[in-house]
Design a protein around this motif. Structure first.
Motif, PDB file in Angstrom:
ATOM      1  N   ASP A  92      40.691  36.945  29.703  1.00 20.88           N
ATOM      2  CA  ASP A  92      41.447  37.246  31.146  1.00 20.88           C
ATOM      3  C   ASP A  92      41.697  35.976  31.981  1.00 20.88           C
ATOM      4  O   ASP A  92      42.957  35.941  32.476  1.00 20.88           O
ATOM      5  CB  ASP A  92      40.729  38.178  32.096  1.00 20.88           C
ATOM      6  N   SER A  93      41.248  34.903  31.707  1.00 24.44           N
ATOM      7  CA  SER A  93      41.588  33.678  32.404  1.00 24.44           C
ATOM      8  C   SER A  93      42.826  33.074  31.963  1.00 24.44           C
ATOM      9  O   SER A  93      43.327  33.075  30.748  1.00 24.44           O
ATOM     10  CB  SER A  93      40.275  32.719  32.453  1.00 24.44           C
ATOM     11  N   LYS A  94      43.392  32.244  32.865  1.00 25.35           N
ATOM     12  CA  LYS A  94      44.558  31.461  32.557  1.00 25.35           C
ATOM     13  C   LYS A  94      44.104  30.259  31.580  1.00 25.35           C
ATOM     14  O   LYS A  94      43.078  29.535  31.963  1.00 25.35           O
ATOM     15  CB  LYS A  94      45.173  30.951  33.862  1.00 25.35           C
ATOM     16  N   LYS A 136      30.350  34.189  28.675  1.00 18.69           N
ATOM     17  CA  LYS A 136      31.450  34.567  29.125  1.00 18.69           C
ATOM     18  C   LYS A 136      31.827  34.826  30.389  1.00 18.69           C
ATOM     19  O   LYS A 136      32.770  34.449  31.202  1.00 18.69           O
ATOM     20  CB  LYS A 136      31.991  35.989  28.319  1.00 18.69           C
ATOM     21  N   SER A 137      30.787  35.105  31.120  1.00 21.17           N
ATOM     22  CA  SER A 137      31.060  35.472  32.659  1.00 21.17           C
ATOM     23  C   SER A 137      31.433  34.365  33.506  1.00 21.17           C
ATOM     24  O   SER A 137      31.729  33.988  34.461  1.00 21.17           O
ATOM     25  CB  SER A 137      29.495  35.951  33.324  1.00 21.17           C
ATOM     26  N   PHE A 138      30.738  33.044  32.826  1.00 16.78           N
ATOM     27  CA  PHE A 138      31.323  31.694  33.284  1.00 16.78           C
ATOM     28  C   PHE A 138      32.795  31.435  33.559  1.00 16.78           C
ATOM     29  O   PHE A 138      33.157  30.717  34.320  1.00 16.78           O
ATOM     30  CB  PHE A 138      30.723  30.651  32.447  1.00 16.78           C
ATOM     31  N   LEU A 139      33.547  32.250  32.760  1.00 19.97           N
ATOM     32  CA  LEU A 139      34.980  32.308  33.003  1.00 19.97           C
ATOM     33  C   LEU A 139      35.452  32.528  34.408  1.00 19.97           C
ATOM     34  O   LEU A 139      36.479  31.535  34.807  1.00 19.97           O
ATOM     35  CB  LEU A 139      35.585  33.029  32.001  1.00 19.97           C
ATOM     36  N   ASP A 140      34.798  33.348  35.007  1.00 25.10           N
ATOM     37  CA  ASP A 140      35.257  33.504  36.462  1.00 25.10           C
ATOM     38  C   ASP A 140      34.960  32.374  37.281  1.00 25.10           C
ATOM     39  O   ASP A 140      36.049  32.081  38.158  1.00 25.10           O
ATOM     40  CB  ASP A 140      34.374  34.779  36.844  1.00 25.10           C
ATOM     41  N   LEU A 168      36.507  23.306  29.654  1.00 27.59           N
ATOM     42  CA  LEU A 168      35.681  24.573  28.991  1.00 27.59           C
ATOM     43  C   LEU A 168      36.170  24.884  27.842  1.00 27.59           C
ATOM     44  O   LEU A 168      37.464  25.141  27.638  1.00 27.59           O
ATOM     45  CB  LEU A 168      35.679  25.634  29.867  1.00 27.59           C
ATOM     46  N   ILE A 169      35.909  24.700  26.629  1.00 29.33           N
ATOM     47  CA  ILE A 169      36.081  24.964  25.369  1.00 29.33           C
ATOM     48  C   ILE A 169      35.847  26.222  24.895  1.00 29.33           C
ATOM     49  O   ILE A 169      34.628  26.543  24.733  1.00 29.33           O
ATOM     50  CB  ILE A 169      35.741  23.935  24.169  1.00 29.33           C
TER      51      ILE A 169
END
Length: 444
Positions: free
Chosen positions: A76-78, A54-58, A4-5
């Motif tokens: 917030d994601s690592k 952006k919700s895909f980051l979870d 994910l870029i």
């Protein structure tokens, strides 16, 4: 693997494109600032890149995804890999010549241009905020103007130079740290430790990536303040206790002469260098001299001959539209034009002319030319504290904004008339401090 870029605005578009060429990756893209045009998005989708919100980051925040984001991105994601590290991953087996990377708060472009002169014989490929250029047989060719210095631009620079087969060295100006590709990395300074990532990080934290270089040339004050853990493979410059320092300095507006003292400098092959030699170059003030020492330090790390260093620096005459000196109707104009002007730089520039007869400062510029904005209150306080003999002219958006904070005599006029006005004030020395990209200024 799924990659994910994040952030298509600051080079992610190119990074995503390069990852899509690799067989082992399914590539997802997050245009977090919503800057892509429909055509750009469709072009990336044709390469098999899937766009997400952006919700895909979870969902992506697990072992099945490699999350790649800029060091300045506030999510917030690592983050598994910064954009700098991604460029290293993509380019480490493609660039087969020595690499110098230059980062820092101030002086990056000037340092790159000095290195260009020093390494002209090696047909360098150069990326700086002034563009991508290649030198072949001492002739410079501009391959692209107005390019960013995000790490992804290194990929673009290398691709633009595809037809040039005799490149002997790469000199890259890189924002917010290094990629790890460099044989010699330079950190010019941390003149101001501004905030990034919506206040979650600082410039010094991001620029620590330069210490992934094989050997580093670092400003003495910066390493002692921020990076003392990296001394083992670092050479310092600037301070009287540094590995590379200047003595017997004779400053001049057109040429500064000094002696370079080198103590226990670690070179790329692990040997230790002690030497001294005389240099003359364009360095009208102390901060310019520090940039010279950074360039010398990197060149010595790569075991460059002293004669080559001296010749290159002698040929360096400043950068037109950045720091340079011009003549106008009997007056000298020192230009300090830079998108990254800050209060520290202003103070150092004023120091050059404060003891000269009847000096005039022209100050102003634009907003939005870099991510960090200038501290206007501190700038106004400094101008209010200046010797009253220094006359002040304010111009454009920035000048207009601080005018109501100025407690001393000044003039506010249109920029296009400012130099003529300063000349009519019987000034033989005009200091132009302007916050802008020179390409914008040149079009006026």
């Amino acid at each position: 693997m799924n990659a994910l870029i994040v952030d298509m605005t600051h080079g992610g578009k190119l990074i995503a494109s390069e990852f899509s060429k690799l067989d082992d990756f399914n590539v997802f893209a997050l245009d977090i600032y919503n800057t892509l045009s429909l055509d750009e998005k469709l072009s990336l989708e044709k390469k098999g890149i899937k766009f997400v919100e952006k919700s895909f980051l979870d969902e992506a925040n697990d072992d099945d995804f490699l999350i790649i984001a800029p060091v300045h991105c506030n999510i917030d994601s690592k983050v598994d890999m910064t954009h700098h590290e991604a460029v290293n991953f993509l380019m480490k087996d493609k660039i087969n010549v020595p690499v110098i990377e230059v980062t820092g708060v101030k002086g990056k472009t000037s340092t790159v241009k000095m290195l260009k002169e020093i390494f002209k014989n090696l047909n360098p490929l150069i990326l700086s905020s002034l563009g991508v250029e290649v030198v072949e047989n001492h002739k410079s060719t501009l391959l692209k103007k107005d390019i960013s210095i995000t790490p992804a631009s290194i990929i673009e620079a290398w691709q633009l130079a595809n037809d040039y087969k005799n490149i002997g060295i790469c000199i890259f100006e890189t924002s917010l740290g290094g990629t790890g590709l460099a044989d010699a990395g330079i950190l010019t300074n941390i003149a101001e430790n501004y905030s990034i990532a919506s206040g979650g990080k600082t410039a010094s934290q991001a620029k620590a990536q330069i210490f992934k270089s094989s050997v580093i040339a670092c400003d003495f004050d910066s390493i002692n303040q921020f990076y003392s853990d990296f001394y083992k493979k670092t050479n310092t410059f600037g301070n009287s206790n540094a590995n590379v320092r200047a003595s017997n300095v004779k400053f001049g507006l057109d040429k500064t002469c000094f002696n370079v003292e080198v103590n226990d400098l670690k070179t790329i092959d692990g040997s230790i260098l002690n030497t001294s030699f005389d240099v003359s170059t364009f360095a009208p003030a102390e901060h310019h001299l520090n940039n010279v020492l950074g360039a010398v330090c990197a060149a010595l790390i790569l075991k460059t001959s002293i004669n080559q260093i001296k010749t290159g620096l002698r040929n360096f005459k400043g950068i037109d539209g950045r720091t340079s000196i011009k003549n106008y109707k009997g007056s000298k104009i020192i230009e300090e034009i830079n998108p990254g002007i800050n209060v520290t730089a202003i103070k150092k520039s004023v120091k050059m002319i404060q003891d000269l007869e009847n000096p005039v400062i022209i100050f102003g510029g634009k907003y939005g030319v870099t991510c960090e904005e200038i501290d206007e209150k501190s700038t106004a306080r400094f101008f209010n504290s200046m010797d009253s003999k220094i006359q002040l002219i304010l111009v454009d958006e920035l000048g207009k904004s601080i005018a109501n904070m100025i407690k001393r005599k000044y003039k506010y006029i249109d920029f296009d008339n400012a130099i003529a006005e300063a000349s009519q004030m019987n000034s033989k020395m005009i200091l132009l401090i302007y916050r802008s990209n020179f390409s914008d200024l040149a079009r006026r």
